[in-house]
Design a protein around this motif. Sequence first.
Motif, mmCIF file in Angstrom:
data_model
loop_
_atom_site.group_PDB
_atom_site.id
_atom_site.type_symbol
_atom_site.label_atom_id
_atom_site.label_comp_id
_atom_site.label_asym_id
_atom_site.label_seq_id
_atom_site.Cartn_x
_atom_site.Cartn_y
_atom_site.Cartn_z
ATOM 1 N N LEU A 178 14.998 21.081 15.452
ATOM 2 C CA LEU A 178 13.657 20.318 15.132
ATOM 3 C C LEU A 178 12.592 21.157 14.904
ATOM 4 C CD1 LEU A 178 13.093 17.193 14.831
ATOM 5 C CD2 LEU A 178 12.503 17.325 17.358
ATOM 6 N N THR A 179 12.103 21.157 13.571
ATOM 7 C CA THR A 179 10.988 22.011 13.059
ATOM 8 C C THR A 179 9.996 21.417 12.325
ATOM 9 O OG1 THR A 179 12.375 22.861 11.459
ATOM 10 C CG2 THR A 179 12.221 24.187 13.159
ATOM 11 N N VAL A 180 9.906 20.035 12.607
ATOM 12 C CA VAL A 180 8.913 19.285 12.018
ATOM 13 C C VAL A 180 7.445 19.463 12.524
ATOM 14 C CG1 VAL A 180 10.770 17.409 11.259
ATOM 15 C CG2 VAL A 180 9.602 17.231 13.528
ATOM 16 N N PRO A 181 6.580 18.675 11.943
ATOM 17 C CA PRO A 181 4.995 18.658 12.488
ATOM 18 C C PRO A 181 5.066 17.696 13.847
ATOM 19 C CG PRO A 181 4.852 18.298 10.077
ATOM 20 C CD PRO A 181 6.465 18.158 10.321
ATOM 21 N N SER A 182 4.282 18.089 14.648
ATOM 22 C CA SER A 182 4.219 17.373 15.999
ATOM 23 C C SER A 182 4.372 15.967 15.769
ATOM 24 C CB SER A 182 3.009 17.693 16.991
ATOM 25 O OG SER A 182 3.184 18.880 17.000
ATOM 26 N N ALA A 183 3.626 15.182 14.871
ATOM 27 C CA ALA A 183 3.410 13.831 14.581
ATOM 28 C C ALA A 183 4.906 13.011 14.348
ATOM 29 C CB ALA A 183 2.377 13.491 13.670
ATOM 30 N N ALA A 184 5.759 14.146 13.860
ATOM 31 C CA ALA A 184 6.985 13.269 13.464
ATOM 32 C C ALA A 184 7.885 13.826 14.426
ATOM 33 C CB ALA A 184 7.363 13.835 12.103
ATOM 34 N N ALA A 185 7.837 14.374 15.363
ATOM 35 C CA ALA A 185 8.827 14.981 16.023
ATOM 36 C C ALA A 185 9.523 13.902 16.967
ATOM 37 C CB ALA A 185 8.178 15.838 17.323
ATOM 38 N N GLN A 186 8.957 12.957 17.588
ATOM 39 C CA GLN A 186 9.718 12.001 18.327
ATOM 40 C C GLN A 186 10.514 10.941 17.335
ATOM 41 O OE1 GLN A 186 10.037 11.708 21.769
ATOM 42 N NE2 GLN A 186 11.718 10.379 21.058
ATOM 43 N N ALA A 187 10.001 10.497 16.247
ATOM 44 C CA ALA A 187 10.783 9.675 15.630
ATOM 45 C C ALA A 187 12.009 10.363 14.733
ATOM 46 C CB ALA A 187 9.885 9.477 13.953
ATOM 47 N N CYS A 188 12.039 11.729 14.531
ATOM 48 C CA CYS A 188 13.157 12.506 14.162
ATOM 49 C C CYS A 188 14.127 12.966 15.118
ATOM 50 C CB CYS A 188 12.494 13.913 13.406
ATOM 51 S SG CYS A 188 11.866 13.791 11.935
ATOM 52 N N ALA A 189 13.643 13.106 16.293
ATOM 53 C CA ALA A 189 14.520 13.170 17.666
ATOM 54 C C ALA A 189 15.343 11.894 17.682
ATOM 55 C CB ALA A 189 13.791 13.440 18.935
ATOM 56 N N ASP A 190 14.536 10.630 17.551
ATOM 57 C CA ASP A 190 15.309 9.127 17.906
ATOM 58 C C ASP A 190 16.251 9.095 16.836
ATOM 59 O OD1 ASP A 190 13.643 8.886 19.786
ATOM 60 O OD2 ASP A 190 12.234 7.582 18.500
ATOM 61 N N GLN A 191 16.241 9.839 15.332
ATOM 62 C CA GLN A 191 16.973 9.498 14.416
ATOM 63 C C GLN A 191 18.375 10.315 14.651
ATOM 64 O OE1 GLN A 191 16.017 9.556 10.192
ATOM 65 N NE2 GLN A 191 13.942 9.504 10.789
ATOM 66 N N LEU A 192 18.068 11.764 15.160
ATOM 67 C CA LEU A 192 19.135 12.825 15.496
ATOM 68 C C LEU A 192 20.070 12.154 16.531
ATOM 69 C CD1 LEU A 192 17.057 16.126 15.556
ATOM 70 C CD2 LEU A 192 19.291 15.461 13.901
ATOM 71 N N VAL A 193 19.315 11.351 17.568
ATOM 72 C CA VAL A 193 20.152 10.844 18.764
ATOM 73 C C VAL A 193 20.979 9.592 18.412
ATOM 74 C CG1 VAL A 193 19.932 9.758 20.856
ATOM 75 C CG2 VAL A 193 18.404 11.649 20.427
ATOM 76 N N ALA A 194 20.274 8.924 17.579
ATOM 77 C CA ALA A 194 21.085 7.559 16.968
ATOM 78 C C ALA A 194 22.420 8.151 16.105
ATOM 79 C CB ALA A 194 19.948 6.898 16.077
ATOM 80 N N ALA A 195 22.104 9.202 15.522
ATOM 81 C CA ALA A 195 23.235 9.586 14.577
ATOM 82 C C ALA A 195 24.488 10.515 15.328
ATOM 83 C CB ALA A 195 22.788 10.646 13.552
ATOM 84 N N GLY A 196 24.040 10.665 16.676
ATOM 85 C CA GLY A 196 25.367 11.437 17.633
ATOM 86 C C GLY A 196 25.044 12.380 18.087
ATOM 87 N N ILE A 197 23.757 13.111 17.918
ATOM 88 C CA ILE A 197 23.683 14.351 18.080
ATOM 89 C C ILE A 197 23.712 14.539 19.733
ATOM 90 C CG2 ILE A 197 21.396 16.133 18.349
ATOM 91 C CD1 ILE A 197 22.693 16.617 15.657
ATOM 92 N N CYS A 198 24.151 15.706 20.393
ATOM 93 C CA CYS A 198 23.960 15.839 21.825
ATOM 94 C C CYS A 198 23.123 17.227 22.235
ATOM 95 C CB CYS A 198 25.392 15.666 22.552
ATOM 96 S SG CYS A 198 26.468 17.034 22.035
ATOM 97 N N GLY A 199 22.487 17.798 21.495
ATOM 98 C CA GLY A 199 21.594 18.802 21.756
ATOM 99 C C GLY A 199 20.444 18.961 20.804
ATOM 100 N N ILE A 200 19.422 18.981 21.356
ATOM 101 C CA ILE A 200 17.911 19.361 20.106
ATOM 102 C C ILE A 200 17.450 20.527 20.569
ATOM 103 C CG2 ILE A 200 15.991 18.602 19.632
ATOM 104 C CD1 ILE A 200 17.085 15.644 19.988
ATOM 105 N N TRP A 201 17.468 21.339 19.444
ATOM 106 C CA TRP A 201 16.550 22.563 19.912
ATOM 107 C C TRP A 201 15.232 22.185 19.369
ATOM 108 C CZ3 TRP A 201 18.667 28.168 17.961
ATOM 109 C CH2 TRP A 201 18.295 29.025 18.762
ATOM 110 N N ASN A 202 14.278 22.154 20.264
ATOM 111 C CA ASN A 202 12.932 21.578 19.666
ATOM 112 C C ASN A 202 11.853 22.807 19.833
ATOM 113 O OD1 ASN A 202 10.654 19.814 19.551
ATOM 114 N ND2 ASN A 202 10.425 19.615 21.934
ATOM 115 N N PHE A 203 11.449 23.042 18.454
ATOM 116 C CA PHE A 203 10.500 24.023 18.251
ATOM 117 C C PHE A 203 9.276 23.064 18.188
ATOM 118 C CE2 PHE A 203 12.835 28.112 17.618
ATOM 119 C CZ PHE A 203 14.093 27.629 17.444
ATOM 120 N N THR A 204 8.982 22.085 18.419
ATOM 121 C CA THR A 204 7.799 21.304 18.181
ATOM 122 C C THR A 204 6.973 21.391 19.593
ATOM 123 O OG1 THR A 204 8.308 19.137 18.840
ATOM 124 C CG2 THR A 204 8.899 19.592 16.570
ATOM 125 N N SER A 205 5.812 21.165 19.660
ATOM 126 C CA SER A 205 4.959 20.949 20.788
ATOM 127 C C SER A 205 5.048 19.905 21.990
ATOM 128 C CB SER A 205 3.411 21.319 20.633
ATOM 129 O OG SER A 205 3.296 22.517 20.011
#
Lengths: 213, 213
Positions: free
Chosen positions: A155-182
């Motif tokens: 995850l290398t999106v701007p902070s404002a988009a981070a949670q929404a993108c994480a939600d999409q990843l989780v909903a798609a079946g991702i089980c690990g997130i490497w979070n480069f946002t703050s």
Amino acid sequence: MNEQTPPAVLPLPTIRRYPIYLRCIRELITAGELHISSAVVAERLGLDPVLARKDLAMAGVPGKPRRGYPALALQDAINKALGWDSTTDAVLVGVGSLGNALLGYRGFEEHNLSIAVAFDANPGLMGLTFHGVKVRPMEDLPRLVRRLAIKLGILTVPSAAAQACADQLVAAGICGIWNFTSVQLDVPDKVVVQNVDLAQSLAVLSHTIATRS
Amino acid sequence: MNEQTPPAVLPLPTIRRYPIYLRCIRELITAGELHISSAVVAERLGLDPVLARKDLAMAGVPGKPRRGYPALALQDAINKALGWDSTTDAVLVGVGSLGNALLGYRGFEEHNLSIAVAFDANPGLMGLTFHGVKVRPMEDLPRLVRRLAIKLGILTVPSAAAQACADQLVAAGICGIWNFTSVQLDVPDKVVVQNVDLAQSLAVLSHTIATRS
């Protein structure tokens, strides 16, 4: 009947030290060592010998008293425990400056990490290829992550988009997130998040320098 | 007599949270807020209100009961505490794949970090410019770091070279090292090290994925 079993779940502190052991083991093998003892590894790395003994034992390779572990078998077992014995495919979300830098970072290959596809919300980037990876629209994320059975999202999106993108990843079946946002991501317990917060890290350094000059 | 005093030394956990507060404060200012209360910030960030109150008070801006802090003054004070109000010059040591990616990362500018010069041991890179930064031989490190009065070193060399390069940085007067290698550096107490270990972080993720599939 003899299906390949996944490696056992190991304690996270052990897993965090495994890449360091691996480097040391690689150096010893290069130097011609056929057997490796936990005592030698501990000394070279400046670690507590008891800790190193327990960590290496968890790799599950039978060792011999006095001689230690067979070097190549130990290396293979640690690589397997880390999931570095086969390629891990990942998707990258957010092709800004940091995302682009990570797409160009060749060091991931050493650990068998392959970024299969990148996503971005910017229509201007669609269809472009950066360092060999094609950028797709966010709408394609659920379908592609499922179809490619990808489990890791970077995850290398701007902070404002981070949670929404994480939600999409989780909903798609991702089980690990490497979070480069703050952002402290809010995800289900089954999803593992590793934070690499460059701004936080830089804050400590620049504060230190500012208060000493 | 009225010399500019450096900002007070603040607790590291507070400093680590400051970039997150800063982002929140920036958003509130953009939304038109002239005053910012620690309670609002805490709620938006999901933090303990008592913690946020203490953290923001340490920035040293007088607040008003009920109204909170003047937004722009609070933003300036936090930027100053982080040393982000003026440019911090850094050197980068090790222009491999990761070093190159960091040289190309434009996000540092946002925090007023500027990489002035890069060093590498590879003679083939000498004199080349990557993303506007020139590569110099390691022999020039002591002289250039001193002459430019640089206090921050970014370490992106292979593990085997990490400690020796850190020693050179410390000898040249660096007081902060941003360590992107997997090596636990041995430095004097006065030098602050921030570790960003991508291999360790990836180990946790790929182990998790390997043990669940």
